[in-house]
Enzyme design. Sequence first.
Site, short mmCIF file in Angstrom:
data_model
loop_
_atom_site.label_atom_id
_atom_site.label_comp_id
_atom_site.label_asym_id
_atom_site.label_seq_id
_atom_site.Cartn_x
_atom_site.Cartn_y
_atom_site.Cartn_z
N TYR A 277 55.29 8.19 188.80
CA TYR A 277 56.73 7.91 188.81
C TYR A 277 57.42 8.82 187.80
CZ TYR A 277 60.97 4.94 188.62
OH TYR A 277 62.25 4.46 188.68
N CYS A 278 58.42 9.58 188.26
CA CYS A 278 59.24 10.43 187.40
C CYS A 278 58.35 11.42 186.63
CB CYS A 278 60.08 9.56 186.47
SG CYS A 278 61.26 10.48 185.44
N LEU A 279 58.41 11.42 185.32
CA LEU A 279 57.59 12.30 184.52
C LEU A 279 56.10 12.05 184.76
CD1 LEU A 279 57.67 14.49 182.34
CD2 LEU A 279 57.84 12.70 180.62
#
Length: 546
Positions: A277-279
Amino acid sequence: MADTQADWLAHLAMSPGKQIGLLEQAARDVTRLALYALQSTFDRETPAPFAPAHGDRRFADEGWRQWPYNLLAQSFLLAEDWWREATTGIEGVERLSQARMAFMARQRLDALSPSNFLWTSPEIARSTLESGGLNLLAGAQNLAEDARRLLAGEPPAGAEAFRIGETVAVTPGKVVFRNRLIELIQYAPVTETVQAEPVLIVPAWIMKYYILDLSPGNSLVRYLAERGHTVFMISWRNPTAEDRDLGMEDYRKLGVMAAMDAISAIVSGRKVHLAGYCLGGTLAMIAAATMGRDRDERLASLTLFAAQGDFSEAGELMLFIDEGEVAYLEAMMWDRGYLDTSQMSGAFQILRSNDLVWSRAVREYLLGERAPMTDLMAWNADATRMPYRMHSEYLRRLFLRNDLTGGRYEADGRPVWVSDPFLPIFAVGTEADHVAPWRSVYKVHLVVNSEVTFVLTSGGHNAGIVSEPGHPHRSYRVATRPPGEPYADADEWQARTPVKQGSWWPEWQAWLAARSTPGAEPPPIGTPEKGLPPLGDAPGTYVLQR
């Protein structure tokens, strides 16, 4: 800011055609406003010449249709329209400078919006008259409380109702592995048999992991477990000054790879569905690329939630990232050894200052109304720090140089390439994402050769991912590109892909199930005989660190 404005002004001064065009536009717009002012005096149904941008709710109240507030709103929208034209389309201005200038103009206009002031807003004026000024008293109390909490380092008002391990992050499980950077949580099985291939979720370490295990009704972890998936979750340690030298390689090795090794010991011989998720998604891409390069075949698939690999068009965050700004951030982090949570949250808030700064200030401090705290809002206030070295490497190697998709990113001293692992990919972008714009997430199609299933869902960076079945007003698009199919750009893909109503979670669960082996017995929780005994109940200890 000074350099940007000087660059814009110098090229505008050398563009007589643009100047004349702006003067003509100003004359037209002022004429339209004057005619509207005259006609609306006698006919309140006169159509307004200027309309707010899509999603702008500042002037939705009926009071903005009444004189003189209608003229204030229209004058402001005229100014927005003119400045939008004035900051774009000037020959010779660097693309980055042009985007920065447009951003700065928008920030200043958002601050000066008539919706922000008592004497220019019908909503605030009406509330003040009806309550006899009690709204302002309540707003002052809200402001004083927020200031006290900020100075004391306390969470925002109402967040105390969402307690980790009691009301949020309550899916049963055990911590089965711990090192100096992560705790690995293995969630308890719910079904009699499970899919043989477990799911490992890598959250972003800028925030706590439990956005994916909020309340029981909107927990992605619980949703997967109830459908027969064995779920492992990385919970990151909240870094302190002693962690200043942890870099991207440490996050890969001590994070994803250490978790993979532990899972391989617990669920021997089974491949793993890796999700980030994301980074954490960017890190998952790096880990998968490294495993592909090294012929490590333990992965079954790769899932990316609002995660970017190509940073060439990474949205408005790029406006803040150049060599000078990174050097400035490094100097700020040098003494502390980390980037403080308030600095990062401030950067995200300014990207959506209309919604996250000014509209909130009006509602809470002038109207005196507190928005009800939700589990997602409480989680959003529970940020973590980022080590000096890791944050510097992330900004320089990914944001500035785009090394990952340029073939220059090194792991273990050797370059990796994101298309090396020939894995099926499930990628999710969100329509209103201001952190990882969906068109940037969509670029995964350009850098991998394998099958890509792409989902574009309604909502923003967080709310679009926490999109449980039954959530109202949710919709999404989904399509799969088989290997070898010609590339379609993002806008073409969006235009030709039909909208489906509801949550995208069932699409992902079915996608995982189609690439898994059903009917397996649930694996043990940890393996004491292999040195991985359960270390305690979920949610563990790292998530509680402040």
